[in-house]
Design a protein around this motif. Sequence first.
Motif, mmCIF file in Angstrom:
data_model
loop_
_atom_site.group_PDB
_atom_site.id
_atom_site.type_symbol
_atom_site.label_atom_id
_atom_site.label_comp_id
_atom_site.label_asym_id
_atom_site.label_seq_id
_atom_site.Cartn_x
_atom_site.Cartn_y
_atom_site.Cartn_z
ATOM 1 N N VAL A 261 0.861 -1.187 0.000
ATOM 2 C CA VAL A 261 0.000 0.000 0.000
ATOM 3 C C VAL A 261 0.898 1.238 0.000
ATOM 4 O O VAL A 261 1.863 1.306 0.774
ATOM 5 C CB VAL A 261 -0.925 -0.005 1.232
ATOM 6 N N PRO A 262 0.657 2.206 -0.885
ATOM 7 C CA PRO A 262 1.499 3.403 -0.928
ATOM 8 C C PRO A 262 1.656 4.030 0.458
ATOM 9 O O PRO A 262 0.692 4.165 1.206
ATOM 10 C CB PRO A 262 0.737 4.329 -1.873
ATOM 11 N N GLY A 263 2.907 4.363 0.764
ATOM 12 C CA GLY A 263 3.219 4.907 2.088
ATOM 13 C C GLY A 263 3.869 3.900 3.009
ATOM 14 O O GLY A 263 4.356 4.265 4.078
ATOM 15 N N THR A 264 3.877 2.618 2.592
ATOM 16 C CA THR A 264 4.570 1.619 3.395
ATOM 17 C C THR A 264 6.064 1.858 3.280
ATOM 18 O O THR A 264 6.616 1.806 2.174
ATOM 19 C CB THR A 264 4.233 0.192 2.910
ATOM 20 N N PRO A 265 6.771 2.135 4.380
ATOM 21 C CA PRO A 265 8.199 2.480 4.309
ATOM 22 C C PRO A 265 9.018 1.404 3.605
ATOM 23 O O PRO A 265 8.890 0.214 3.897
ATOM 24 C CB PRO A 265 8.601 2.607 5.791
ATOM 25 N N GLY A 266 9.827 1.841 2.636
ATOM 26 C CA GLY A 266 10.721 0.924 1.954
ATOM 27 C C GLY A 266 10.118 0.193 0.783
ATOM 28 O O GLY A 266 10.797 -0.657 0.184
ATOM 29 N N PHE A 267 8.870 0.498 0.431
ATOM 30 C CA PHE A 267 8.210 -0.250 -0.639
ATOM 31 C C PHE A 267 7.617 0.682 -1.694
ATOM 32 O O PHE A 267 6.448 0.583 -2.046
ATOM 33 C CB PHE A 267 7.116 -1.143 -0.059
ATOM 34 N N MET A 268 8.446 1.585 -2.196
ATOM 35 C CA MET A 268 7.992 2.402 -3.324
ATOM 36 C C MET A 268 7.817 1.514 -4.550
ATOM 37 O O MET A 268 8.575 0.567 -4.757
ATOM 38 C CB MET A 268 9.002 3.506 -3.616
ATOM 39 N N LEU A 269 6.797 1.814 -5.367
ATOM 40 C CA LEU A 269 6.550 0.971 -6.527
ATOM 41 C C LEU A 269 5.872 1.755 -7.628
ATOM 42 O O LEU A 269 5.302 2.835 -7.391
ATOM 43 C CB LEU A 269 5.673 -0.222 -6.155
ATOM 44 N N ARG A 270 5.951 1.188 -8.830
ATOM 45 C CA ARG A 270 5.247 1.749 -9.980
ATOM 46 C C ARG A 270 4.646 0.583 -10.757
ATOM 47 O O ARG A 270 5.338 -0.394 -11.063
ATOM 48 C CB ARG A 270 6.212 2.530 -10.867
ATOM 49 N N ILE A 271 3.363 0.658 -11.035
ATOM 50 C CA ILE A 271 2.698 -0.338 -11.865
ATOM 51 C C ILE A 271 1.882 0.394 -12.915
ATOM 52 O O ILE A 271 1.640 1.597 -12.802
ATOM 53 C CB ILE A 271 1.785 -1.287 -11.042
ATOM 54 N N GLY A 272 1.472 -0.319 -13.954
ATOM 55 C CA GLY A 272 0.698 0.331 -15.011
ATOM 56 C C GLY A 272 0.212 -0.667 -16.032
ATOM 57 O O GLY A 272 0.316 -1.878 -15.842
ATOM 58 N N GLY A 273 -0.294 -0.147 -17.142
ATOM 59 C CA GLY A 273 -0.938 -0.994 -18.131
ATOM 60 C C GLY A 273 -0.001 -1.683 -19.091
ATOM 61 O O GLY A 273 -0.409 -2.611 -19.790
ATOM 62 N N LEU A 274 1.255 -1.261 -19.167
ATOM 63 C CA LEU A 274 2.216 -1.952 -20.014
ATOM 64 C C LEU A 274 2.741 -3.191 -19.299
ATOM 65 O O LEU A 274 2.854 -3.209 -18.075
ATOM 66 C CB LEU A 274 3.378 -1.022 -20.372
ATOM 67 N N GLU A 275 3.056 -4.224 -20.084
ATOM 68 C CA GLU A 275 3.578 -5.450 -19.502
ATOM 69 C C GLU A 275 4.854 -5.168 -18.713
ATOM 70 O O GLU A 275 5.666 -4.329 -19.103
ATOM 71 C CB GLU A 275 3.854 -6.484 -20.594
ATOM 72 N N LYS A 276 4.996 -5.873 -17.573
ATOM 73 C CA LYS A 276 6.130 -5.654 -16.679
ATOM 74 C C LYS A 276 6.960 -6.919 -16.549
ATOM 75 O O LYS A 276 6.475 -8.032 -16.728
ATOM 76 C CB LYS A 276 5.628 -5.245 -15.288
ATOM 77 N N SER A 277 8.210 -6.719 -16.199
ATOM 78 C CA SER A 277 9.084 -7.841 -15.909
ATOM 79 C C SER A 277 8.672 -8.502 -14.610
ATOM 80 O O SER A 277 8.457 -7.817 -13.601
ATOM 81 C CB SER A 277 10.541 -7.364 -15.806
ATOM 82 N N ASN A 278 8.542 -9.822 -14.644
ATOM 83 C CA ASN A 278 8.202 -10.551 -13.434
ATOM 84 C C ASN A 278 9.265 -10.356 -12.362
ATOM 85 O O ASN A 278 8.962 -10.350 -11.168
ATOM 86 C CB ASN A 278 8.054 -12.039 -13.762
ATOM 87 N N ALA A 279 10.524 -10.171 -12.786
ATOM 88 C CA ALA A 279 11.626 -10.088 -11.819
ATOM 89 C C ALA A 279 11.787 -8.702 -11.221
ATOM 90 O O ALA A 279 12.029 -8.564 -10.014
ATOM 91 C CB ALA A 279 12.930 -10.518 -12.491
ATOM 92 N N THR A 280 11.616 -7.645 -12.038
ATOM 93 C CA THR A 280 11.931 -6.303 -11.559
ATOM 94 C C THR A 280 10.741 -5.359 -11.493
ATOM 95 O O THR A 280 10.791 -4.340 -10.802
ATOM 96 C CB THR A 280 12.987 -5.662 -12.477
ATOM 97 N N GLY A 281 9.694 -5.636 -12.225
ATOM 98 C CA GLY A 281 8.568 -4.716 -12.296
ATOM 99 C C GLY A 281 8.750 -3.626 -13.322
ATOM 100 O O GLY A 281 7.876 -2.779 -13.500
ATOM 101 N N ALA A 282 9.882 -3.619 -14.021
ATOM 102 C CA ALA A 282 10.119 -2.634 -15.076
ATOM 103 C C ALA A 282 9.386 -3.052 -16.344
ATOM 104 O O ALA A 282 9.081 -4.234 -16.558
ATOM 105 C CB ALA A 282 11.616 -2.510 -15.346
ATOM 106 N N ILE A 283 9.100 -2.090 -17.219
ATOM 107 C CA ILE A 283 8.429 -2.383 -18.482
ATOM 108 C C ILE A 283 9.258 -3.383 -19.284
ATOM 109 O O ILE A 283 10.476 -3.265 -19.396
ATOM 110 C CB ILE A 283 8.208 -1.096 -19.285
#
Length: 421
Positions: A261-283
């Motif tokens: 959940v946004p605001g959880t210390p140490g767990f910044m993240l970005r997600i979206g509609g483009l396919e992401k890498s299972n390992a890194t979360g990058a496009i």
Amino acid sequence: NPAVAAANKLAMDAGYNYAANTHAFANTYDVAPSPLEKGVYRSISGNVATAWGLLAASEQSGRPLFCGSYPITPATVILEELAKHKALGVKTVQAEDEIAGICTAIGAAFAGNLAVTTTSGPGLSLKSEAMGLAVMTELPLVIVDVQRAGPSTGIPTKTEQTDLNQALYGRNGECPVVVMAAHSPADCFDAAFNAAKIAVEHMTPVILLTVAFIANGSAAWKLPDINEYPAIFPPYVTPEMKEGWAPYKRNPENDVRYWAVPGTPGFMLRIGGLEKSNATGAISTAPDNHELMVKLRAEKVERIADDIPNVEVYGAEDADPLIVGFGGTYGHLREATDELNKQGKKAAHAHFTYINPLPRNTAEVMRRYKKVVVAEQNLGQFAAFLRMKLDGFNPYQYNEVKGQPFTVANLVEAFNKIMEE
């Protein structure tokens, strides 16, 4: 006010005695006590029960409830009812259109809410692209579709079960979602609660189908004890996951991604509609990664079958036929089954709340009976789905698309003809 109460009682007694002494009615009736179990009951409509089931899920999950919707017949009452409960922390947004309604809900889900959007068939069509976004981002979202007669504007005040195919397949790409169906006005409470539980615990969109007949209809509903309902456990990240964590890190037992959940210390993240890498979360456009992610999302939905109850059969093991339905036709099909048995026939009834995924025992139940009749208020969408899912399964069908509920007499006549073949 005791004086007013006493006056009203006297008036009621006087009216009763007057009618009895003057023989004002040609017929009188003795109404036996209801066989319902004892408790405190109230009358409730399906739409209100749906709203309250979502409120209960919010309570049991510890997540605030958000509903972003656009008014549409016959679903509007759910939004109106939820708007009354700001004291319980509910946030409601009446958006300018169906697309905005679901997109506000997806944003609320990303922010950590139990997110809901409500609609009917035409609105479900408009929400389809955004549902794909919810699948790709793997966020908990409940989409309530109160089905009405279509297509297009159709007959907005009439009832049908014609949105099933749209709920199962109405998105681009390989885009599986959970599909459920409530079977009575009172059952809308439990169905909405369970839809929210699945959405949160499995980080997935869930479509809950009701129909105008039960949404606008009412039933006696025993007030539940919320303590008897299971807790809902969001799959939160834990501090131990910080090292090497990525947005699509999953629980290996059920393929559910963990919720930061946004605001959880140490767990910044970005997600979206483009396919992401299972390992890194990058496009990622890597072919193997895309196929992996497609299969993971599908497998996650299939594994939900481990957490849902088996389909139950009402009636004899050696019945002929087994009558099968889903959703809001429950009452008519159950009464038709009882009527056939009163006539000395042997009939059984199996009714589905969980459609995708199907209960684990579905194939075993269907193959137990010589004749199976799938009865639905469309041209055979559930029957076709069962044929696709169950090898060699070829049921009889009874279909009506009249914008009206089934008639028990018509059902009994049709099922008798099938038994005579």
